[in-house]
Design a protein around this motif. Structure first.
Motif, PDB file in Angstrom:
ATOM      1  N   SER A 123       0.831  -1.211   0.000  1.00 32.46           N
ATOM      2  CA  SER A 123       0.000   0.000   0.000  1.00 32.46           C
ATOM      3  C   SER A 123       0.860   1.253   0.000  1.00 32.46           C
ATOM      4  CB  SER A 123      -0.929   0.001   1.219  1.00 32.46           C
ATOM      5  OG  SER A 123      -1.839  -1.088   1.172  1.00 32.46           O
ATOM      6  N   VAL A 124       1.918   1.249   0.793  1.00 36.84           N
ATOM      7  CA  VAL A 124       2.833   2.389   0.824  1.00 36.84           C
ATOM      8  C   VAL A 124       3.496   2.565  -0.539  1.00 36.84           C
ATOM      9  CG1 VAL A 124       4.980   3.264   1.826  1.00 36.84           C
ATOM     10  CG2 VAL A 124       3.240   2.228   3.303  1.00 36.84           C
ATOM     11  N   GLN A 125       3.943   1.461  -1.135  1.00 39.65           N
ATOM     12  CA  GLN A 125       4.594   1.528  -2.443  1.00 39.65           C
ATOM     13  C   GLN A 125       3.621   1.999  -3.516  1.00 39.65           C
ATOM     14  OE1 GLN A 125       5.947  -2.531  -2.693  1.00 39.65           O
ATOM     15  NE2 GLN A 125       7.943  -2.062  -1.765  1.00 39.65           N
ATOM     16  N   TYR A 126       2.379   1.545  -3.428  1.00 39.14           N
ATOM     17  CA  TYR A 126       1.360   1.944  -4.409  1.00 39.14           C
ATOM     18  C   TYR A 126       1.064   3.434  -4.310  1.00 39.14           C
ATOM     19  CZ  TYR A 126      -3.227   2.212  -6.695  1.00 39.14           C
ATOM     20  OH  TYR A 126      -4.290   2.559  -7.499  1.00 39.14           O
ATOM     21  N   GLN A 127       0.933   3.928  -3.084  1.00 35.56           N
ATOM     22  CA  GLN A 127       0.646   5.351  -2.888  1.00 35.56           C
ATOM     23  C   GLN A 127       1.796   6.213  -3.400  1.00 35.56           C
ATOM     24  OE1 GLN A 127      -2.345   6.685  -1.743  1.00 35.56           O
ATOM     25  NE2 GLN A 127      -1.367   8.531  -2.593  1.00 35.56           N
ATOM     26  N   LYS A 128       3.008   5.765  -3.166  1.00 33.71           N
ATOM     27  CA  LYS A 128       4.168   6.524  -3.651  1.00 33.71           C
ATOM     28  C   LYS A 128       4.177   6.547  -5.175  1.00 33.71           C
ATOM     29  CE  LYS A 128       9.187   6.886  -3.219  1.00 33.71           C
ATOM     30  NZ  LYS A 128       9.377   7.173  -4.672  1.00 33.71           N
ATOM     31  N   ALA A 129       3.835   5.397  -5.797  1.00 31.41           N
ATOM     32  CA  ALA A 129       3.796   5.345  -7.258  1.00 31.41           C
ATOM     33  C   ALA A 129       2.711   6.266  -7.809  1.00 31.41           C
ATOM     34  CB  ALA A 129       3.563   3.909  -7.725  1.00 31.41           C
ATOM     35  N   LEU A 130       1.578   6.353  -7.092  1.00 28.96           N
ATOM     36  CA  LEU A 130       0.516   7.269  -7.513  1.00 28.96           C
ATOM     37  C   LEU A 130       0.986   8.721  -7.465  1.00 28.96           C
ATOM     38  CD1 LEU A 130      -2.773   5.885  -5.862  1.00 28.96           C
ATOM     39  CD2 LEU A 130      -2.231   5.978  -8.302  1.00 28.96           C
ATOM     40  N   ASP A 131       1.670   9.046  -6.398  1.00 24.03           N
ATOM     41  CA  ASP A 131       2.165  10.420  -6.243  1.00 24.03           C
ATOM     42  C   ASP A 131       3.182  10.772  -7.322  1.00 24.03           C
ATOM     43  OD1 ASP A 131       0.541  10.586  -4.030  1.00 24.03           O
ATOM     44  OD2 ASP A 131       2.165  10.175  -2.591  1.00 24.03           O
ATOM     45  N   ASP A 132       3.943   9.771  -7.752  1.00 26.78           N
ATOM     46  CA  ASP A 132       4.991  10.024  -8.740  1.00 26.78           C
ATOM     47  C   ASP A 132       4.476   9.953 -10.175  1.00 26.78           C
ATOM     48  OD1 ASP A 132       6.734  10.271  -6.649  1.00 26.78           O
ATOM     49  OD2 ASP A 132       7.543   8.225  -6.813  1.00 26.78           O
ATOM     50  N   ALA A 133       3.267   9.441 -10.354  1.00 32.75           N
ATOM     51  CA  ALA A 133       2.725   9.300 -11.713  1.00 32.75           C
ATOM     52  C   ALA A 133       2.509  10.674 -12.341  1.00 32.75           C
ATOM     53  CB  ALA A 133       1.412   8.525 -11.671  1.00 32.75           C
ATOM     54  N   GLU A 134       2.839  10.796 -13.615  1.00 36.03           N
ATOM     55  CA  GLU A 134       2.768  12.088 -14.296  1.00 36.03           C
ATOM     56  C   GLU A 134       1.379  12.390 -14.838  1.00 36.03           C
ATOM     57  OE1 GLU A 134       5.776  12.166 -17.245  1.00 36.03           O
ATOM     58  OE2 GLU A 134       7.437  12.165 -15.802  1.00 36.03           O
ATOM     59  N   ASP A 135       0.602  11.353 -15.170  1.00 42.38           N
ATOM     60  CA  ASP A 135      -0.736  11.612 -15.700  1.00 42.38           C
ATOM     61  C   ASP A 135      -1.664  10.471 -15.316  1.00 42.38           C
ATOM     62  OD1 ASP A 135      -0.188   9.467 -17.534  1.00 42.38           O
ATOM     63  OD2 ASP A 135       0.801  10.907 -18.859  1.00 42.38           O
ATOM     64  N   ASP A 136      -2.936  10.602 -15.696  1.00 44.27           N
ATOM     65  CA  ASP A 136      -3.940   9.598 -15.345  1.00 44.27           C
ATOM     66  C   ASP A 136      -3.658   8.247 -15.993  1.00 44.27           C
ATOM     67  OD1 ASP A 136      -5.241  11.429 -13.809  1.00 44.27           O
ATOM     68  OD2 ASP A 136      -6.713  11.981 -15.353  1.00 44.27           O
ATOM     69  N   ARG A 137      -3.066   8.261 -17.156  1.00 42.86           N
ATOM     70  CA  ARG A 137      -2.756   6.997 -17.844  1.00 42.86           C
ATOM     71  C   ARG A 137      -1.761   6.179 -17.040  1.00 42.86           C
ATOM     72  NH1 ARG A 137      -0.460   6.307 -24.065  1.00 42.86           N
ATOM     73  NH2 ARG A 137      -0.365   4.011 -24.021  1.00 42.86           N
ATOM     74  N   ASP A 138      -0.734   6.846 -16.529  1.00 41.89           N
ATOM     75  CA  ASP A 138       0.246   6.144 -15.692  1.00 41.89           C
ATOM     76  C   ASP A 138      -0.416   5.591 -14.434  1.00 41.89           C
ATOM     77  OD1 ASP A 138       2.223   6.696 -17.498  1.00 41.89           O
ATOM     78  OD2 ASP A 138       2.977   8.458 -16.421  1.00 41.89           O
ATOM     79  N   LYS A 139      -1.344   6.358 -13.874  1.00 43.27           N
ATOM     80  CA  LYS A 139      -2.024   5.905 -12.659  1.00 43.27           C
ATOM     81  C   LYS A 139      -2.885   4.675 -12.938  1.00 43.27           C
ATOM     82  CE  LYS A 139      -2.200  10.471 -10.453  1.00 43.27           C
ATOM     83  NZ  LYS A 139      -3.082  11.532  -9.888  1.00 43.27           N
ATOM     84  N   ASP A 140      -3.545   4.677 -14.105  1.00 42.12           N
ATOM     85  CA  ASP A 140      -4.421   3.546 -14.448  1.00 42.12           C
ATOM     86  C   ASP A 140      -3.635   2.251 -14.643  1.00 42.12           C
ATOM     87  OD1 ASP A 140      -6.601   5.192 -14.303  1.00 42.12           O
ATOM     88  OD2 ASP A 140      -6.662   5.592 -16.476  1.00 42.12           O
ATOM     89  N   GLU A 141      -2.374   2.357 -15.010  1.00 41.50           N
ATOM     90  CA  GLU A 141      -1.554   1.169 -15.260  1.00 41.50           C
ATOM     91  C   GLU A 141      -1.007   0.556 -13.973  1.00 41.50           C
ATOM     92  OE1 GLU A 141       1.434   2.440 -17.959  1.00 41.50           O
ATOM     93  OE2 GLU A 141       0.093   2.419 -19.724  1.00 41.50           O
ATOM     94  N   LEU A 142      -1.112   1.280 -12.873  1.00 40.26           N
ATOM     95  CA  LEU A 142      -0.603   0.761 -11.604  1.00 40.26           C
ATOM     96  C   LEU A 142      -1.546  -0.310 -11.049  1.00 40.26           C
ATOM     97  CD1 LEU A 142       0.506   4.082  -9.875  1.00 40.26           C
ATOM     98  CD2 LEU A 142       1.975   2.366 -10.961  1.00 40.26           C
ATOM     99  N   LYS A 143      -0.975  -1.340 -10.462  1.00 46.53           N
ATOM    100  CA  LYS A 143      -1.766  -2.412  -9.847  1.00 46.53           C
ATOM    101  C   LYS A 143      -1.972  -2.108  -8.372  1.00 46.53           C
ATOM    102  CE  LYS A 143      -0.324  -6.113 -12.983  1.00 46.53           C
ATOM    103  NZ  LYS A 143       0.300  -7.466 -13.080  1.00 46.53           N
ATOM    104  N   GLU A 144      -3.222  -2.150  -7.962  1.00 52.68           N
ATOM    105  CA  GLU A 144      -3.527  -1.915  -6.554  1.00 52.68           C
ATOM    106  C   GLU A 144      -3.039  -3.089  -5.709  1.00 52.68           C
ATOM    107  OE1 GLU A 144      -7.560  -0.967  -5.816  1.00 52.68           O
ATOM    108  OE2 GLU A 144      -7.671   0.584  -7.377  1.00 52.68           O
ATOM    109  N   PRO A 145      -2.672  -2.830  -4.470  1.00 48.42           N
ATOM    110  CA  PRO A 145      -2.210  -3.932  -3.599  1.00 48.42           C
ATOM    111  C   PRO A 145      -3.321  -4.946  -3.356  1.00 48.42           C
ATOM    112  CG  PRO A 145      -2.544  -1.916  -2.343  1.00 48.42           C
ATOM    113  CD  PRO A 145      -2.654  -1.531  -3.787  1.00 48.42           C
TER     114      PRO A 145
END
Length: 291
Positions: A123-145
């Motif tokens: 969850s911590v790693q996922y949240q950090k990846a969300l914060d670092d994502a540059e746009d919504d497309r990058d966020k959509d590609e992330l896998k939730e814990p």
């Protein structure tokens, strides 16, 4: 801590699909070596080894000299210092269920704690990846814990049979050094008056070459120096005066079924069931056999 054993079974692990049919009558003659199958994760290898040692002690002060489990913790090989100890352990384990309900409660607590720890870290790693994502497309590609998984172990009656002492070094080496996705199976076939134990790779892209030199340094349960006290290591055999190194080889007689093994040694006489020549195999899946 047995981190591998405490993991949940992997759906892609084909080894868990191998289920052995329980038989009251052993397929192989009594030896000091046992093949134990139908184990399933989560299982703590250390606790299982201690359980085996307790059973051997209950047999009359006997000792487990070697206890090995495969990567997926579905089967193992156990070596006892005397044949009666192996016979006692088989009688106790064959058809029984392991772990006990009490042990399963402990495993459940350990498993759930590890799952919660994993979930919080992801969850911590996922949240950090969300914060670092540059746009919504990058966020959509992330896998939730993945939420903490339930403790739903599959427990099967254990299958226990004898195997040749002379074959265990090669079989352990092949599985430890073989393909990580390899699925192995042991079976028995009759050939004339002999029963042959087969160690077969059912899937996988290679079988490692075993040179017959015995356990490698990483195998801390392998041969060790013997000073004449304590349990007899499996690389020595008894003489009339006590113990002597394994350069003495017992003969196999119909009324005395004793497995003997000299790593790398070839018999100068006509091959008999007391001799063992390591199998040099090509890289294609096939069987290794041992009478």
């Amino acid at each position: 801590i047995d981190h591998q054993g405490l993991q949940a079974p992997d759906d892609s692990d084909g080894q868990s699909e191998i289920v052995y049919e329980i038989k009251d009558q052993a397929s192989f003659h009594i030896t000091r070596a046992l093949f134990i199958a139908n184990l399933r994760r989560p299982v703590n290898a250390i606790n299982f080894q201690n359980y085996l040692k307790e059973l051997a002690a209950d047999a009359g002060g006997l000792h487990v000299e070697r206890a090995w489990l495969n990567r997926s913790r579905t089967h193992g090989i156990v070596l006892v210092d005397r044949e009666e100890g192996a016979e006692f352990i088989r009688d106790k384990l064959n058809g029984s269920v392991y772990p006990s309900p009490e042990e399963d409660e402990k495993l459940k607590a350990e498993y759930e704690a590890r799952e919660q720890e994993r979930f919080e870290l992801e969850s911590v790693q996922y949240q950090k990846a969300l914060d670092d994502a540059e746009d919504d497309r990058d966020k959509d590609e992330l896998k939730e814990p993945v939420s903490p998984r339930e403790f739903l172990p599959e427990r099967l009656p254990l299958y226990v049979d004898y195997i040749p002492v002379k074959a265990i070094n090669q079989w352990v080496f092949e599985e430890d050094r073989g393909p990580r996705n390899g699925v192995w199976k042991i079976d028995y076939e009759s050939r004339g008056e002999e029963v042959i134990a087969n160690h077969t790779l059912l899937n996988g892209d290679f079988i490692p070459r075993y040179d017959g030199s015995g356990p490698r340094p990483y195998d801390v349960t392998g041969p060790r120096p013997y000073d004449g006290t304590g349990p007899r290591p499996y690389n020595v055999v008894p003489s009339k005066d006590g113990y002597q190194p394994r350069d003495y080889v017992d003969s196999y007689r119909g009324d005395y079924k004793h497995d003997s093994y000299v790593p790398g040694q070839r018999s100068r006489e006509r091959p008999r069931t007391d001799t063992y020549e390591p199998l040099y195999r090509d890289r294609s899946p096939q069987r290794s056999r041992s009478p």
